[in-house]
Design an enzyme around this catalytic site. Sequence first.
Site, mmCIF file in Angstrom:
data_model
loop_
_atom_site.group_PDB
_atom_site.id
_atom_site.type_symbol
_atom_site.label_atom_id
_atom_site.label_comp_id
_atom_site.label_asym_id
_atom_site.label_seq_id
_atom_site.Cartn_x
_atom_site.Cartn_y
_atom_site.Cartn_z
ATOM 1 N N ALA A 64 -93.110 -65.341 26.394
ATOM 2 C CA ALA A 64 -93.143 -63.881 26.550
ATOM 3 C C ALA A 64 -93.842 -63.414 27.821
ATOM 4 C CB ALA A 64 -93.823 -63.246 25.344
ATOM 5 N N GLY A 67 -89.305 -62.692 32.035
ATOM 6 C CA GLY A 67 -87.910 -62.575 31.648
ATOM 7 C C GLY A 67 -87.652 -61.780 30.389
ATOM 8 N N ILE A 68 -86.706 -62.279 29.594
ATOM 9 C CA ILE A 68 -86.282 -61.602 28.378
ATOM 10 C C ILE A 68 -87.440 -61.457 27.400
ATOM 11 C CG2 ILE A 68 -84.765 -61.779 26.363
ATOM 12 C CD1 ILE A 68 -82.838 -63.373 28.146
ATOM 13 N N GLY A 69 -88.250 -62.508 27.283
ATOM 14 C CA GLY A 69 -89.376 -62.466 26.350
ATOM 15 C C GLY A 69 -90.347 -61.346 26.669
ATOM 16 N N TYR A 220 -78.232 -78.999 28.782
ATOM 17 C CA TYR A 220 -78.659 -77.659 28.359
ATOM 18 C C TYR A 220 -77.825 -77.183 27.169
ATOM 19 C CZ TYR A 220 -79.476 -72.594 28.674
ATOM 20 O OH TYR A 220 -79.784 -71.280 28.397
#
Length: 348
Positions: A64, A67-69, A220
Site C-alpha cells: 500500500a 500504485g494501486i494499493g 508472472y
Amino acid sequence: MEAMDICIATIKEISYLVINHPIYSSIGVVVCVFSLLKFYCRLTLGVCDCDAELSGKTVLITGASDGIGKAAAMDLARRKARVLLACRNKGKAERVAQEIRSATGNDNVVVKILDLCSFESVRRCARDVLDTEQKLHVLINNAGITGIGRNRREYTEDGCEKVMQSNHLGHFLLTALLLDLLKKSAPSRIINVSSDAYTFEKLDLNDMRNENVHSDIALYANSKLANILFTKELAHRLSGTGLTVNALHPGCVETNIMDGSEGVFATMTKILFATIAKKLEMDIMVTVEEGAQTTIHVSVDPRLERTTGKYFSDCKEVKLKGSANDRTLAKRLFEISEKIVGESYPQS
C-alpha cells in the site's frame, strides 16, 4: 457490437493495409493502434459509484505504499476506515501513511511491516495484526512483482521462486493466519488482485519453483492464475461463513511494477509506454486512481456482500477462461500451497 469486437475488426483492416503498403503505412499503423487501445481502455473503464462509509471497519492492504494499493488506501481512509498499510519498506510506508492522514483527515492509518518473500516476515506481520486489532473486515492482497526482464530465476530464503512467493504463496500464508479474525469480523471480505495475464499461464503443479518455465511472461501469468485458483477454492471452503473471496483485474495501470526489470522486452515495454505513447499524447494506460476503482468497488459495495468466488474487471463481474475454471486444479494448488508454506487452513 462490443468494443473489443470493433477493435478486432479495425485491427484486421489495419493488418491488410500493412501487408499491401508496409513502408508508407507504418506511421499510420502506430497511430491507429494507440488510438484503438486508448479508445478501448477509456470506453470500458469502470468507476466505483458506491459512496458507502466504512466507519468502524478495519482494512488491511498489502503493497500500500505505492500504485494501486496506495490509491485504494487513500480512498478507504476517506471513507473513514481504519487502514493498515502492510509494506516491506517501513520508511516509505510511514511517509505514505502521513500523506494519507493529511489528505483525508483520518488519523487511523497504521503501518505494518510485511515482506511477502519471507514466510517469517509474514508470520510476524500476522502476529502483530492479531495482537493489536480486534476486527478485520477487509483483506486486500494487492502487492505483487512481475519478474519480467530479469532473465534469471530468483529464489527466496524459503527456497521458493520469488514471483510465485511474492504474488501467491506469501498472500496464501497471510490469509491463512488472519482467517479466524476475518471470520470473527463477518461479514468480511478477501480481495485478491490478479491480472488478465493469467491467460498466458504455463502452470505445472509439479514445478512450483518454475524451474522449467522459460518465459518471464508465463512466470508472472502462473502467479496470477494461482491468485484466481486460490480465490475459487477458498470461496468454496468458506461457503456460508459470511466471509467472501473475490479476485480482480485492475487494468493496464501506470505503476512502478516494472521497476527493476531488465532485458529487451522490459526495455521496449517501458519505451513504448513512457515515450511513444506520451509523445503522441495517447495515454493508453490508466492512472493508479483509475486502476484502483475495481479494488475499491469489490471492497466496499454493499451489493457484493454475499458475492463470492467471482472475478471482476472494470467494476463488473467477468467470465474466466481456460484453467482458471478448473476446480480440480484449484484444489490441488491449495493443498500444495499449504504444504509449501507449512500452514493448514482452519476448518470452516
